[in-house]
Scaffold this motif. Structure first.
Motif, PDB file in Angstrom:
ATOM      1  N   ARG A 170       0.921  -0.864   0.161  1.00  9.30           N
ATOM      2  CA  ARG A 170       0.235  -0.167  -0.081  1.00  9.30           C
ATOM      3  C   ARG A 170       0.536   0.797   0.389  1.00  9.30           C
ATOM      4  O   ARG A 170       0.788   2.758  -0.813  1.00  9.30           O
ATOM      5  CB  ARG A 170      -1.094   0.365   1.463  1.00  9.30           C
ATOM      6  N   ALA A 171       2.079   1.585   0.531  1.00  8.81           N
ATOM      7  CA  ALA A 171       2.983   3.025   0.527  1.00  8.81           C
ATOM      8  C   ALA A 171       3.227   2.956  -0.472  1.00  8.81           C
ATOM      9  O   ALA A 171       3.399   3.919  -1.025  1.00  8.81           O
ATOM     10  CB  ALA A 171       3.762   2.039   2.037  1.00  8.81           C
ATOM     11  N   ARG A 172       4.092   2.366  -1.395  1.00  9.41           N
ATOM     12  CA  ARG A 172       4.449   2.264  -2.846  1.00  9.41           C
ATOM     13  C   ARG A 172       3.452   2.546  -3.135  1.00  9.41           C
ATOM     14  O   ARG A 172       3.699   3.604  -4.218  1.00  9.41           O
ATOM     15  CB  ARG A 172       5.385   1.292  -3.124  1.00  9.41           C
ATOM     16  N   HIS A 173       1.630   1.920  -3.696  1.00  7.67           N
ATOM     17  CA  HIS A 173       0.959   2.058  -4.072  1.00  7.67           C
ATOM     18  C   HIS A 173       0.659   4.183  -4.271  1.00  7.67           C
ATOM     19  O   HIS A 173       0.239   4.525  -4.715  1.00  7.67           O
ATOM     20  CB  HIS A 173      -0.806   1.672  -4.185  1.00  7.67           C
ATOM     21  N   GLY A 174       0.634   4.175  -2.792  1.00  6.59           N
ATOM     22  CA  GLY A 174       0.108   5.335  -2.812  1.00  6.59           C
ATOM     23  C   GLY A 174       0.792   6.030  -2.835  1.00  6.59           C
ATOM     24  O   GLY A 174       0.854   7.151  -3.352  1.00  6.59           O
ATOM     25  N   ARG A 175       2.601   6.046  -2.771  1.00  4.88           N
ATOM     26  CA  ARG A 175       3.280   7.212  -3.428  1.00  4.88           C
ATOM     27  C   ARG A 175       3.420   6.962  -4.767  1.00  4.88           C
ATOM     28  O   ARG A 175       3.389   8.222  -5.766  1.00  4.88           O
ATOM     29  CB  ARG A 175       4.852   7.037  -3.593  1.00  4.88           C
ATOM     30  N   PHE A 176       2.836   5.455  -5.575  1.00  6.35           N
ATOM     31  CA  PHE A 176       3.061   6.463  -7.037  1.00  6.35           C
ATOM     32  C   PHE A 176       1.556   7.060  -7.514  1.00  6.35           C
ATOM     33  O   PHE A 176       1.883   8.033  -7.891  1.00  6.35           O
ATOM     34  CB  PHE A 176       2.224   4.666  -7.697  1.00  6.35           C
ATOM     35  N   LEU A 177       0.852   7.052  -6.560  1.00  7.15           N
ATOM     36  CA  LEU A 177      -0.127   7.741  -7.290  1.00  7.15           C
ATOM     37  C   LEU A 177      -0.240   9.371  -6.669  1.00  7.15           C
ATOM     38  O   LEU A 177      -0.678  10.284  -7.888  1.00  7.15           O
ATOM     39  CB  LEU A 177      -1.691   7.404  -5.832  1.00  7.15           C
ATOM     40  N   VAL A 178       0.552   9.384  -5.701  1.00  6.28           N
ATOM     41  CA  VAL A 178       1.293  10.670  -5.708  1.00  6.28           C
ATOM     42  C   VAL A 178       1.882  12.172  -6.255  1.00  6.28           C
ATOM     43  O   VAL A 178       2.022  12.552  -7.017  1.00  6.28           O
ATOM     44  CB  VAL A 178       1.715  11.067  -4.229  1.00  6.28           C
ATOM     45  N   ALA A 179       2.847  10.606  -6.827  1.00  6.42           N
ATOM     46  CA  ALA A 179       4.076  11.063  -8.232  1.00  6.42           C
ATOM     47  C   ALA A 179       3.395  11.065  -9.252  1.00  6.42           C
ATOM     48  O   ALA A 179       3.508  12.359  -9.870  1.00  6.42           O
ATOM     49  CB  ALA A 179       5.240  10.254  -8.087  1.00  6.42           C
ATOM     50  N   SER A 180       2.078  10.837  -9.601  1.00  2.71           N
ATOM     51  CA  SER A 180       1.658  10.803 -10.835  1.00  2.71           C
ATOM     52  C   SER A 180       0.609  12.154 -10.577  1.00  2.71           C
ATOM     53  O   SER A 180       0.509  12.850 -12.036  1.00  2.71           O
ATOM     54  CB  SER A 180       0.744   9.606 -11.093  1.00  2.71           C
ATOM     55  N   LEU A 181       0.097  12.412 -10.079  1.00  2.00           N
ATOM     56  CA  LEU A 181      -0.822  13.627  -9.798  1.00  2.00           C
ATOM     57  C   LEU A 181       0.002  14.613  -9.913  1.00  2.00           C
ATOM     58  O   LEU A 181      -0.139  15.482 -10.356  1.00  2.00           O
ATOM     59  CB  LEU A 181      -1.038  13.677  -8.299  1.00  2.00           C
ATOM     60  N   ARG A 182       1.642  14.352  -9.059  1.00  4.62           N
ATOM     61  CA  ARG A 182       2.062  15.885  -9.323  1.00  4.62           C
ATOM     62  C   ARG A 182       2.422  15.579 -10.632  1.00  4.62           C
ATOM     63  O   ARG A 182       3.194  17.189 -11.184  1.00  4.62           O
ATOM     64  CB  ARG A 182       3.606  15.333  -8.057  1.00  4.62           C
ATOM     65  N   ALA A 183       3.154  14.780 -11.422  1.00  2.00           N
ATOM     66  CA  ALA A 183       3.065  14.712 -12.877  1.00  2.00           C
ATOM     67  C   ALA A 183       2.535  15.798 -13.401  1.00  2.00           C
ATOM     68  O   ALA A 183       2.581  16.904 -14.579  1.00  2.00           O
ATOM     69  CB  ALA A 183       3.815  13.338 -13.111  1.00  2.00           C
ATOM     70  N   ALA A 184       1.073  15.123 -13.860  1.00  2.00           N
ATOM     71  CA  ALA A 184       0.019  16.136 -13.938  1.00  2.00           C
ATOM     72  C   ALA A 184      -0.054  17.209 -13.478  1.00  2.00           C
ATOM     73  O   ALA A 184      -0.981  18.208 -14.725  1.00  2.00           O
ATOM     74  CB  ALA A 184      -1.125  14.424 -14.045  1.00  2.00           C
ATOM     75  N   SER A 185       0.470  17.888 -12.576  1.00  2.00           N
ATOM     76  CA  SER A 185      -0.491  19.036 -12.549  1.00  2.00           C
ATOM     77  C   SER A 185       0.598  19.959 -13.393  1.00  2.00           C
ATOM     78  O   SER A 185       0.710  21.500 -12.861  1.00  2.00           O
ATOM     79  CB  SER A 185       0.312  19.181 -10.662  1.00  2.00           C
ATOM     80  N   ALA A 186       1.540  19.945 -13.719  1.00  2.00           N
ATOM     81  CA  ALA A 186       2.630  20.982 -14.041  1.00  2.00           C
ATOM     82  C   ALA A 186       1.958  21.153 -15.519  1.00  2.00           C
ATOM     83  O   ALA A 186       2.615  22.552 -16.032  1.00  2.00           O
ATOM     84  CB  ALA A 186       3.710  19.824 -14.597  1.00  2.00           C
ATOM     85  N   SER A 187       0.378  20.215 -15.896  1.00  2.00           N
ATOM     86  CA  SER A 187       0.297  20.615 -17.479  1.00  2.00           C
ATOM     87  C   SER A 187      -2.136  21.448 -16.677  1.00  2.00           C
ATOM     88  O   SER A 187      -1.620  21.488 -18.064  1.00  2.00           O
ATOM     89  CB  SER A 187       0.755  19.792 -18.739  1.00  2.00           C
ATOM     90  N   ASP A 188      -2.355  20.640 -15.948  1.00  2.00           N
ATOM     91  CA  ASP A 188      -3.690  20.277 -16.104  1.00  2.00           C
ATOM     92  C   ASP A 188      -3.278  21.014 -13.909  1.00  2.00           C
ATOM     93  O   ASP A 188      -3.260  20.152 -13.633  1.00  2.00           O
ATOM     94  CB  ASP A 188      -3.884  19.023 -15.818  1.00  2.00           C
ATOM     95  N   PRO A 189      -4.087  22.247 -14.900  1.00  2.00           N
ATOM     96  CA  PRO A 189      -4.836  23.164 -13.263  1.00  2.00           C
ATOM     97  C   PRO A 189      -5.842  22.412 -12.796  1.00  2.00           C
ATOM     98  O   PRO A 189      -6.068  22.363 -11.566  1.00  2.00           O
ATOM     99  CB  PRO A 189      -5.467  24.525 -14.042  1.00  2.00           C
ATOM    100  N   ARG A 190      -6.096  20.814 -13.111  1.00  2.00           N
ATOM    101  CA  ARG A 190      -7.296  19.489 -12.289  1.00  2.00           C
ATOM    102  C   ARG A 190      -6.377  19.467 -11.247  1.00  2.00           C
ATOM    103  O   ARG A 190      -6.480  18.800 -10.144  1.00  2.00           O
ATOM    104  CB  ARG A 190      -8.324  19.343 -13.428  1.00  2.00           C
ATOM    105  N   ALA A 191      -5.706  18.929 -11.819  1.00  2.00           N
ATOM    106  CA  ALA A 191      -5.030  18.013 -10.739  1.00  2.00           C
ATOM    107  C   ALA A 191      -3.896  19.160  -9.457  1.00  2.00           C
ATOM    108  O   ALA A 191      -3.695  18.707  -8.535  1.00  2.00           O
ATOM    109  CB  ALA A 191      -3.375  17.688 -12.068  1.00  2.00           C
ATOM    110  N   ALA A 192      -3.800  20.335 -10.027  1.00  2.00           N
ATOM    111  CA  ALA A 192      -3.300  21.327  -9.319  1.00  2.00           C
ATOM    112  C   ALA A 192      -4.484  21.220  -8.148  1.00  2.00           C
ATOM    113  O   ALA A 192      -3.815  21.453  -6.372  1.00  2.00           O
ATOM    114  CB  ALA A 192      -2.716  22.533  -9.655  1.00  2.00           C
ATOM    115  N   ASP A 193      -5.713  21.703  -8.452  1.00  2.00           N
ATOM    116  CA  ASP A 193      -6.692  21.401  -7.430  1.00  2.00           C
ATOM    117  C   ASP A 193      -6.726  20.274  -6.933  1.00  2.00           C
ATOM    118  O   ASP A 193      -7.772  20.982  -5.542  1.00  2.00           O
ATOM    119  CB  ASP A 193      -8.390  22.000  -8.253  1.00  2.00           C
ATOM    120  N   LEU A 194      -6.568  19.375  -7.269  1.00  2.00           N
ATOM    121  CA  LEU A 194      -6.952  17.924  -6.884  1.00  2.00           C
ATOM    122  C   LEU A 194      -5.970  17.993  -5.273  1.00  2.00           C
ATOM    123  O   LEU A 194      -6.166  17.636  -4.554  1.00  2.00           O
ATOM    124  CB  LEU A 194      -7.104  16.848  -7.692  1.00  2.00           C
ATOM    125  N   ALA A 195      -4.598  17.785  -5.519  1.00  2.00           N
ATOM    126  CA  ALA A 195      -3.829  18.646  -5.004  1.00  2.00           C
ATOM    127  C   ALA A 195      -4.261  19.441  -3.673  1.00  2.00           C
ATOM    128  O   ALA A 195      -3.640  18.478  -2.629  1.00  2.00           O
ATOM    129  CB  ALA A 195      -2.484  18.623  -5.831  1.00  2.00           C
TER     130      ALA A 195
END
Length: 274
Positions: A170-195
């Motif tokens: 579970r810990a690694r999968h949580g890291r993967f989800l956060v890292a994916s959202l972090r990468a998306a936030s660079a180009s999608d404002p919705r990702a930054a809002d969700l974060a």
């Protein structure tokens, strides 16, 4: 809303599709070209009566949600989807801020995967469409609304979401989800809002977000926990669109193993096992 043009467009797009374009058997005694109305309605997740009334210029103005479902059912391109929205009197969705229109190329692959769990997801972790084996394996992930459409949001706000993975994973999968959202936030404002929303709701998310990881590798070998069948070890393959906005996720098991037998059982029995 231009009822006549909308009805004509729907009919012509329906008649342009063949059963094998959407993974359906050809059947017999097809009196007209293309798909039947009831087939398009099923593919779109709506009643045959509702869809039929649209083609007969009798229905109410469909909502954006219904139009998006019809666009998926008819396997429309983005240009065709935008035209559909305008005919119905809606503004076409922004192509920059929304990724919920399923890629027709991914849909064509998904349509041919009848016995293998597969689903199309957005870069925000939103499940856009699942086949029946995927619903049997993971539950229906397409019915969530608002921020809960994102798997990352559910992971950090709903403890039941983590039961899908064994505790050591579970810990690694949580890291993967956060890292994916972090990468998306660079180009999608919705990702930054969700974060920002998640950081206010979950201390665990906030700590991982501060680590600023963007490259936690996707695990292509996963162990999932099914509520009826227990642990299932699976290989996960990804097929990405060119713009990386969507991916097709396919689950397979090593032939001849107990895991393969569990997947076969899921395909036969379906969501009833849940």
């Amino acid at each position: 809303m231009n009822r006549a043009e909308l009805a004509d467009f729907l009919r012509r797009r329906r008649e342009a599709l063949r059963p094998d374009d959407v993974g359906l058997p050809p059947g017999q005694r097809r009196r007209t070209a293309g798909l039947r109305r009831e087939e398009v309605a099923t593919l779109s997740g709506m009643s045959t009566d509702y869809y039929t009334r649209l083609e007969q210029q009798r229905g109410p103005r469909p909502s954006e949600q219904m139009l998006a479902a019809i666009a998926r059912g008819l396997r429309l391109t983005l240009d065709e989807r935008d035209h559909l929205f305008r005919l119905a009197g809606h503004t076409a969705p922004s192509r920059v801020s929304r990724a919920d229109h399923v890629s027709p190329a991914l849909m064509r692959v998904l349509d041919r995967l009848h016995d293998t769990p597969a689903q199309v997801m957005s870069h925000l972790g939103e499940t856009l469409v699942q086949n029946a084996p995927a619903r049997a394996l993971l539950g229906d992930e397409t019915g969530h609304t608002g921020p809960a459409r994102s798997a990352g949001y559910r992971w950090f706000t709903d403890p039941a979401e983590q039961l899908l993975y064994p505790p050591p994973d579970r810990a690694r999968h949580g890291r993967f989800l956060v890292a994916s959202l972090r990468a998306a936030s660079a180009s999608d404002p919705r990702a930054a809002d969700l974060a920002r929303l998640l950081a206010a709701k979950s201390g665990d998310f906030a700590r991982l977000w501060e680590a600023h990881e963007v490259a936690v590798p996707f695990e292509r070998r996963k162990t999932l926990v099914h509520p009826a069948l227990g642990e299932i070890a699976l290989d996960c393959q990804l097929l990405l669109t060119d713009d990386l906005a969507q991916l097709l996720l396919v689950f397979t098991a090593t032939p001849g193993t107990e895991d393969a037998e569990k997947l076969r059982l899921l395909s036969v029995v379906g969501p009833e096992l849940l």
